[in-house]
Motif scaffolding. Structure first.
Motif, PDB file in Angstrom:
ATOM      1  N   GLY A  37     -17.456 -16.419  -4.772  1.00 46.89           N
ATOM      2  CA  GLY A  37     -16.199 -17.005  -4.299  1.00 46.89           C
ATOM      3  C   GLY A  37     -15.003 -16.391  -4.988  1.00 46.89           C
ATOM      4  N   ARG A  38     -15.089 -16.236  -6.310  1.00 41.19           N
ATOM      5  CA  ARG A  38     -13.985 -15.629  -7.056  1.00 41.19           C
ATOM      6  C   ARG A  38     -13.822 -14.161  -6.683  1.00 41.19           C
ATOM      7  N   GLN A  39     -14.910 -13.463  -6.396  1.00 40.90           N
ATOM      8  CA  GLN A  39     -14.807 -12.069  -5.966  1.00 40.90           C
ATOM      9  C   GLN A  39     -14.008 -11.952  -4.669  1.00 40.90           C
ATOM     10  N   LEU A  40     -14.225 -12.881  -3.756  1.00 40.05           N
ATOM     11  CA  LEU A  40     -13.473 -12.864  -2.497  1.00 40.05           C
ATOM     12  C   LEU A  40     -11.995 -13.142  -2.735  1.00 40.05           C
ATOM     13  N   GLU A  41     -11.702 -14.000  -3.706  1.00 44.13           N
ATOM     14  CA  GLU A  41     -10.298 -14.260  -4.039  1.00 44.13           C
ATOM     15  C   GLU A  41      -9.643 -13.004  -4.610  1.00 44.13           C
ATOM     16  N   VAL A  42     -10.375 -12.303  -5.461  1.00 42.58           N
ATOM     17  CA  VAL A  42      -9.849 -11.060  -6.041  1.00 42.58           C
ATOM     18  C   VAL A  42      -9.637 -10.010  -4.952  1.00 42.58           C
ATOM     19  N   LEU A  43     -10.553  -9.942  -4.004  1.00 37.85           N
ATOM     20  CA  LEU A  43     -10.393  -9.020  -2.886  1.00 37.85           C
ATOM     21  C   LEU A  43      -9.137  -9.347  -2.090  1.00 37.85           C
ATOM     22  N   ALA A  44      -8.899 -10.621  -1.856  1.00 41.50           N
ATOM     23  CA  ALA A  44      -7.694 -11.025  -1.122  1.00 41.50           C
ATOM     24  C   ALA A  44      -6.434 -10.609  -1.884  1.00 41.50           C
ATOM     25  N   THR A  45      -6.470 -10.751  -3.204  1.00 43.80           N
ATOM     26  CA  THR A  45      -5.336 -10.324  -4.025  1.00 43.80           C
ATOM     27  C   THR A  45      -5.116  -8.819  -3.896  1.00 43.80           C
ATOM     28  N   ALA A  46      -6.202  -8.068  -3.962  1.00 39.94           N
ATOM     29  CA  ALA A  46      -6.093  -6.615  -3.835  1.00 39.94           C
ATOM     30  C   ALA A  46      -5.544  -6.214  -2.471  1.00 39.94           C
ATOM     31  N   ARG A  47      -6.001  -6.882  -1.432  1.00 42.15           N
ATOM     32  CA  ARG A  47      -5.519  -6.561  -0.082  1.00 42.15           C
ATOM     33  C   ARG A  47      -4.018  -6.852   0.045  1.00 42.15           C
ATOM     34  N   ARG A  48      -3.581  -7.962  -0.548  1.00 41.69           N
ATOM     35  CA  ARG A  48      -2.160  -8.314  -0.481  1.00 41.69           C
ATOM     36  C   ARG A  48      -1.314  -7.281  -1.218  1.00 41.69           C
ATOM     37  N   LEU A  49      -1.774  -6.884  -2.411  1.00 42.82           N
ATOM     38  CA  LEU A  49      -1.017  -5.901  -3.187  1.00 42.82           C
ATOM     39  C   LEU A  49      -1.017  -4.529  -2.514  1.00 42.82           C
ATOM     40  N   ALA A  50      -2.138  -4.173  -1.925  1.00 44.49           N
ATOM     41  CA  ALA A  50      -2.220  -2.882  -1.243  1.00 44.49           C
ATOM     42  C   ALA A  50      -1.253  -2.833  -0.064  1.00 44.49           C
ATOM     43  N   GLU A  51      -1.244  -3.901   0.711  1.00 39.92           N
ATOM     44  CA  GLU A  51      -0.342  -3.937   1.881  1.00 39.92           C
ATOM     45  C   GLU A  51       1.113  -3.883   1.440  1.00 39.92           C
ATOM     46  N   ALA A  52       1.442  -4.588   0.351  1.00 37.93           N
ATOM     47  CA  ALA A  52       2.815  -4.578  -0.157  1.00 37.93           C
ATOM     48  C   ALA A  52       3.226  -3.200  -0.655  1.00 37.93           C
ATOM     49  N   SER A  53       2.218  -2.398  -1.029  1.00 31.09           N
ATOM     50  CA  SER A  53       2.497  -1.051  -1.530  1.00 31.09           C
ATOM     51  C   SER A  53       2.440   0.003  -0.429  1.00 31.09           C
ATOM     52  N   GLY A  54       2.268  -0.431   0.816  1.00 24.16           N
ATOM     53  CA  GLY A  54       2.290   0.492   1.938  1.00 24.16           C
ATOM     54  C   GLY A  54       0.940   1.028   2.363  1.00 24.16           C
ATOM     55  N   PHE A  55      -0.153   0.443   1.851  1.00 33.89           N
ATOM     56  CA  PHE A  55      -1.495   0.876   2.231  1.00 33.89           C
ATOM     57  C   PHE A  55      -2.057  -0.037   3.318  1.00 33.89           C
ATOM     58  N   ASP A  56      -2.970   0.495   4.114  1.00 32.68           N
ATOM     59  CA  ASP A  56      -3.709  -0.314   5.068  1.00 32.68           C
ATOM     60  C   ASP A  56      -4.890  -0.931   4.323  1.00 32.68           C
ATOM     61  N   PRO A  57      -4.904  -2.246   4.093  1.00 34.69           N
ATOM     62  CA  PRO A  57      -5.974  -2.864   3.295  1.00 34.69           C
ATOM     63  C   PRO A  57      -7.370  -2.618   3.858  1.00 34.69           C
TER      64      PRO A  57
END
Length: 442
Positions: A341-361
Motif C-alpha cells: 500500500g505504501r509503495q503505491l502511495e510512493v508511486l503516486a507521489t513520483a507520478r505527480r512530481l514527474a508530471e509537474a516536471s514535464g514528464f509523461d508519468p
C-alpha cells in the motif's frame, strides 16, 4: 580458431573433419567428424538458425551497466555443449548404457537457446514469448536443423524438442545435465557472465563439481559428498550473480523501459509507426508469426527499429527509444521496506512530481517486483550419494537450506530529475542501502 582446423589441419574430399573453437573459459572446444555425434554438432553449428545466435547478446541490455557484457548466445551455447560432453563422458564410465542417448544430449545442450529472441531473456518479457517453446518449434520445423538431427539418428529431432519444451526424456540423467538446478547451462553462464561483466562472484570450482557428479541407484543425477562444498559455493555464487548482475537495478530499469517501449509501439499500431514486415509480425501478429519471421529478428534488426523510432516515431515512442539508445536511463530506488500500500502511495507521489516536471508519468514511473530463491528443494532438488546413503542436499547442508528462503525486492522507477524532491516529499526514513544518493554504478 573459430571454424578453423585443429591439429594438422586434416581435410578430406568431404570437407573439414576437425574443428576447434577457442573459448576464453574452456580453451579449445574440439570437434571431430569421425565421432558421429560431434559431426552432427558441426553441421548444426553451420546452420543459419545457430549462426543467428551470434547476433543475440547473452545478457541482453546489461551492456549498458557492465560495458564489456557483449558475449553472445552463440558462445554460451558452444560452452554448454562442451560441458555436457565432458559430463556425459564421465557418467559413461559409471553407466556404459548411456551411450545411445549421446546424440539427444549433444543436440539439446547445443540448441537449448536456439529459440531466444532479441536481447535474450529481456526479449521474452518485451514480446511475450517463451524461448523454450520457440526452441522446440525451430528444432521441429526448420529443415536444416531437423535434417542434421535426424541424419544422426531417426527420432532425435523430436526427442530434443520434447526435452527442451517439456522436460521429457527417456533417461532422467540426460534431462538433469541440460536443465536442472546443477546443469551445464547454469555452470557455463555463471562462469561466462562473470567473465564478461568483470565481476568476481561467478568463480566456480568447475573441475571439483564435475568430478563429484555421480549416478544414484534410480539412475538419476546425484553428487558425491566430496563435492558438497563446491556445490554449496556454486549455489551461493548463483545467488550473488543474480543480486549483483542479473537483477542489478539498471537491468531492472532497462527491462521495464523496453517493455513500455513495445507496449507503446503496439498501441500506436502500424498506421502510426514504421516497421518492416518482420517487426510488424513480432509486434502485431505474434500468434501467427511464421518461423522465417521469428528467425529474422535479432539484436541488429531490433536496434535499427529503435533508431528509426527515435528519429521519426510519435513523441512517446521516440522518447522511450532515445532513453535506451542514448542511455538516458531512469532511476530505480529500492522500496523493499515499504508495504504494498505504501509503495503505491510512493508511486503516486513520483507520478505527480514527474508530471509537474514535464514528464509523461506513464512513460517514466512504475513499480517492479522480483523474487529470488537461491535453491528450490522441491523443483528437482539435488541429492548426495556416497554409495550407501541417498540424502537431500538441503538436509545435509544448512547453507543450502538457508538459500531455499525467497528474497523479495521492489523497485520504484522514476526520472532522476525528481530524486531530490521525491525524497523530500516522502515521509520515509531512508536507510543507507535505499537512500537516494549521487553515487551510482555506470
Amino acid at each position: 580458431m573459430d571454424g578453423g582446423v585443429a591439429g594438422t589441419g586434416a581435410r578430406t574430399a568431404l570437407g573439414m573433419t576437425q574443428r576447434t573453437y577457442h573459448d576464453p573459459l574452456h580453451r579449445g572446444i574440439d570437434l571431430d567428424r569421425h565421432a558421429p555425434a560431434e559431426g552432427m554438432v558441426m553441421d548444426l553449428v553451420d546452420t543459419a538458425p545457430f549462426q543467428r545466435l551470434r547476433r543475440i547478446r547473452q545478457l541482453g541490455p546489461a551492456f549498458l551497466t557492465f560495458h564489456s557484457a557483449e558475449s553472445s548466445r552463440f558462445t554460451h551455447s558452444l560452452g554448454v555443449f562442451h560441458l555436457a560432453r565432458d559430463s556425459f563422458n564421465r557418467m559413461l564410465l559409471l553407466d556404459p548404457g548411456l551411450e545411445p542417448h549421446r546424440g539427444v544430449l549433444y543436440g539439446a545442450a547445443l540448441l537449448h537457446d536456439i529459440g531466444h529472441g532479441p536481447l535474450s531473456h529481456t526479449g521474452e518479457e518485451m514480446f511475450g514469448l517463451r524461448h523454450e517453446t520457440c526452441s522446440a518449434r525451430v528444432i521441429r520445423e526448420h529443415r536444416d536443423i531437423r535434417t542434421c538431427l535426424e541424419r544422426h539418428q531417426e527420432g532425435t529431432a523430436d526427442a530434443v524438442a520434447d526435452l527442451l519444451e517439456n522436460g521429457t526424456t527417456p533417461h532422467p540423467l540426460i534431462k538433469r545435465l541440460v536443465s536442472s538446478q546443477l546443469d551445464c547451462d547454469r555452470l557455463d553462464y555463471l562462469l561466462r557472465d562473470s567473465y564478461s561483466t568483470g565481476t568476481r562472484y561467478g568463480q566456480l570450482d568447475l573441475e571439483r563439481i564435475l568430478a563429484a557428479l555421480t549416478i544414484a541407484p534410480d539412475g538419476d543425477l546425484a553428487i558425491h559428498p566430496k563435492g558438497l562444498m563446491a556445490v554449496e559455493h556454486y549455489l551461493v555464487v548463483r545467488s550473488l550473480m543474480y543480486r549483483s548482475v542479473y537483477n542489478h537495478r539498471l537491468n531492472v530499469v532497462c527491462n521495464w523501459l523496453l517493455e513500455r517501449l513495445v507496449e507503446t509501439a503496439r498501441k500506436l499500431g502500424p498506421e502510426r509507426i514504421w516497421a518492416d514486415s518482420v517487426m510488424s509480425s513480432w509486434l502485431w501478429e505474434t500468434d501467427s508469426m511464421t518461423l522465417e519471421d521469428f528467425l529474422a529478428n535479432d539484436d541488429l534488426r531490433t536496434g535499427y527499429h529503435l533508431q528509426r523510432w527515435q528519429e521519426s516515431a510519435p513523441p512517446a515512442l521516440a522518447e522511450l527509444s532515445g532513453r535506451f539508445l542514448d542511455r538516458r536511463l531512469l532511476k530505480a530506488t529500492a522500496v523493499d521496506q515499504l508495504n504494498r500500500g505504501r509503495q503505491l502511495e510512493v508511486l503516486a507521489t513520483a507520478r505527480r512530481l514527474a508530471e509537474a516536471s514535464g514528464f509523461d508519468p506513464g512513460l517514466c514511473c512504475g513499480l517492479r517486483h522480483q523474487e529470488l530463491r537461491g535453491y528450490h528443494p522441491y523443483r528437482g532438488g539435488l541429492r548426495l550419494w556416497d554409495g550407501r546413503t541417498l540424502q537431500a542436499l538441503e538436509q545435509a547442508s544448512p547453507l543450502v537450506a538457508s538459500l531455499s528462503e525467497p528474497a523479495a525486492s521492489s523497485w520504484l522507477i522514476h526520472p532522476r530529475e525528481i530524486s531530490i524532491q521525491l525524497r523530500q516529499d516522502m515521509d520515509v526514513e531512508w536507510t543507507p542501502s535505499t537512500a537516494l544518493t549521487s553515487r551510482e554504478c555506470h
